[in-house]
Design an enzyme around this catalytic site. Sequence first.
Site, PDB file in Angstrom:
ATOM      1  N   LYS A  76     -14.891   8.596 -14.707  1.00 18.64           N
ATOM      2  CA  LYS A  76     -16.294   8.398 -14.338  1.00 18.64           C
ATOM      3  C   LYS A  76     -16.900   9.746 -13.950  1.00 18.64           C
ATOM      4  O   LYS A  76     -16.255  10.543 -13.257  1.00 18.64           O
ATOM      5  CB  LYS A  76     -16.377   7.399 -13.170  1.00 18.64           C
ATOM      6  CG  LYS A  76     -17.816   7.030 -12.782  1.00 18.64           C
ATOM      7  CD  LYS A  76     -17.853   5.937 -11.710  1.00 18.64           C
ATOM      8  CE  LYS A  76     -19.279   5.562 -11.326  1.00 18.64           C
ATOM      9  NZ  LYS A  76     -19.343   4.485 -10.311  1.00 18.64           N
ATOM     10  N   SER A 151     -22.242   0.352 -11.190  1.00 16.43           N
ATOM     11  CA  SER A 151     -22.589   1.615 -11.789  1.00 16.43           C
ATOM     12  C   SER A 151     -21.524   2.195 -12.722  1.00 16.43           C
ATOM     13  O   SER A 151     -21.826   3.098 -13.494  1.00 16.43           O
ATOM     14  CB  SER A 151     -22.868   2.638 -10.680  1.00 16.43           C
ATOM     15  OG  SER A 151     -21.691   2.890  -9.933  1.00 16.43           O
ATOM     16  N   SER A 175     -19.390  -1.754  -7.930  1.00 18.52           N
ATOM     17  CA  SER A 175     -19.512  -0.975  -9.170  1.00 18.52           C
ATOM     18  C   SER A 175     -18.273  -0.854 -10.041  1.00 18.52           C
ATOM     19  O   SER A 175     -18.363  -0.355 -11.160  1.00 18.52           O
ATOM     20  CB  SER A 175     -20.007   0.422  -8.848  1.00 18.52           C
ATOM     21  OG  SER A 175     -21.394   0.396  -8.701  1.00 18.52           O
TER      22      SER A 175
HETATM   23  N1  GLN Z   1     -25.245  -2.167  -7.248  1.00 20.68           N
HETATM   24  C1  GLN Z   1     -24.980  -1.637  -5.950  1.00 20.68           C
HETATM   25  C2  GLN Z   1     -25.967  -0.549  -5.620  1.00 20.68           C
HETATM   26  O1  GLN Z   1     -26.791  -0.268  -6.432  1.00 20.68           O
HETATM   27  C3  GLN Z   1     -23.554  -1.138  -5.865  1.00 20.68           C
HETATM   28  C4  GLN Z   1     -23.354   0.135  -6.578  1.00 20.68           C
HETATM   29  C5  GLN Z   1     -21.977   0.679  -6.394  1.00 20.68           C
HETATM   30  O2  GLN Z   1     -21.036  -0.039  -6.084  1.00 20.68           O
HETATM   31  N2  GLN Z   1     -21.865   1.974  -6.568  1.00 20.68           N
HETATM   32  O3  GLN Z   1     -25.921   0.035  -4.578  1.00 20.68           O
END
Ligand code: GLN
Length: 484
Positions: A76, A151, A175
């Site tokens: 990532k 994400s 995410s």
């Molecule tokens: N969707 C959540 C956010 O936008 C979690 C994102 C994540 O786990 N990095 O904060």
Amino acid sequence: MLNSSLKQLSALLAQKEISSVELTCEFLKRIKALNPNYNAFITINEEMSLAQARNADAIIASGDAHPLTGIPIAQKDIFCTKGWLTTCGSKMLSNFISPYDAGVIEHFNKIGAVNIGKTNMDEFAMGSSNETSFYGPVKNPWNIATVPGGSSGGSACAVAARMAPAATGTDTGGSIRQPAALCGVSGIKPTYGLVSRYGMIAFASSLDQGGPIAKSAADLALMLNVMVGFDPRDSTTLQREKEDYTHDLGKPLDGLRIGLPREYFVKEMSDDVARAVEAAITEYRKLGAKTVEISLPNTKLSIPVYYVLAPAEASSNLSRFDGVRYGYRAPKYTDLNDMYQKSRAQGFGAEVKRRILIGTYVLSHGYYDAYYIQAQKLRRLIAQDFIEAFKQCDIIMGPTSPTTAFSLGEKSNDPLRMYLSDAYTIATNLAGLPGMSIPAGFGNEGKPVGLHIIGNYFSEAQMLNVAYQYQQVMDWHAQMPFTQ
Ligand code: GLN
């Protein structure tokens, strides 16, 4: 070979049936063919990947190989990677070549794994659909008109479309698990503190945790074996004895108590998701587990609490992007303040700005007690719910996401609806607990559904076995999308 497990690939390498260079070339070829459609990778660097593969072949020849030596892994783009562009999905870091490796990357380098490329992600990991990336959205390989989740959508897409045998992700509120669910692959967010956050670009430090995305639980176990470990440079990593996460694989599930939270099986969950999750739970009963109804009474508070605490931490973490130390700087400005303002205004996207504004607000004088401190107290109550629940059960199950993959653009103008995508995953981050998602069949229009498994602190080996046993009798995880 595309569908081979990490163990199988490792055996092929050990038996010299294939070299790491050949394996790396295979996956690079596939990335080149598919990435223009899916946009799962931000950076591919053939030369650097092949140099690592040659090095891996030398390690294998010397007889010193680790199970993942020579295996291509997609990273990532939140993990700083020496000599590689590391963007975190943002224009702000679009010119940042990292001078050092994140702790996680070091672990993979140490055992001679190959970095096959840096995967696309929501900007600074803020999002549930991968649409906030400066590099454009990732497409879901099961249905190119839908999002892969976020994400870590690039990583989930890369594994689902078999552009990489396994990948890394990070999970602040879901995410790893939500994109794994939407893309029909497996992912685990470990207990907070197991994986080093050193060099993992910070979003909300008290929630962020790295973890693997792969095809199966057995593959996740091998990945975790590499990723977990104390790091003196991250004061929140835990000093624990090294654990082999494959250790429990194969243990029978007789008598396992699965807790089903009343609050998770509600109308917000779409019918097709409910059907698949219930069918999976029926399978578990056949495997010898019993189910108990439990309650997590503060479930409804997780999203509001998270959207106070995560932006608060983000507003502080992202203050370092000022156009001076590194990253993007506006080309034209009048004085220092103007340079800060323009660099940040131009370098950050809309969602990141929204979070910085919310975070600054909830931390400001006069609001700090009303919002931030209040949210911290509620966070404790949410964690307490789980501590109580684990007195009645060994593991908790439910849906990973309330729906299957939604259409590109469907929620991008409605942040609240987008935030609800993580309704089931966020509480585990607030509590610091491990959570995973595994494929549990398909919903309407053939879209994958994820089964969410939450374990007690440090129960990763048990959770992986719970997933593994299911994957011995069901083959959802082995199915791959028709790639175009
Ligand atoms: N969707 C959540 C956010 O936008 C979690 C994102 C994540 O786990 N990095 O904060």
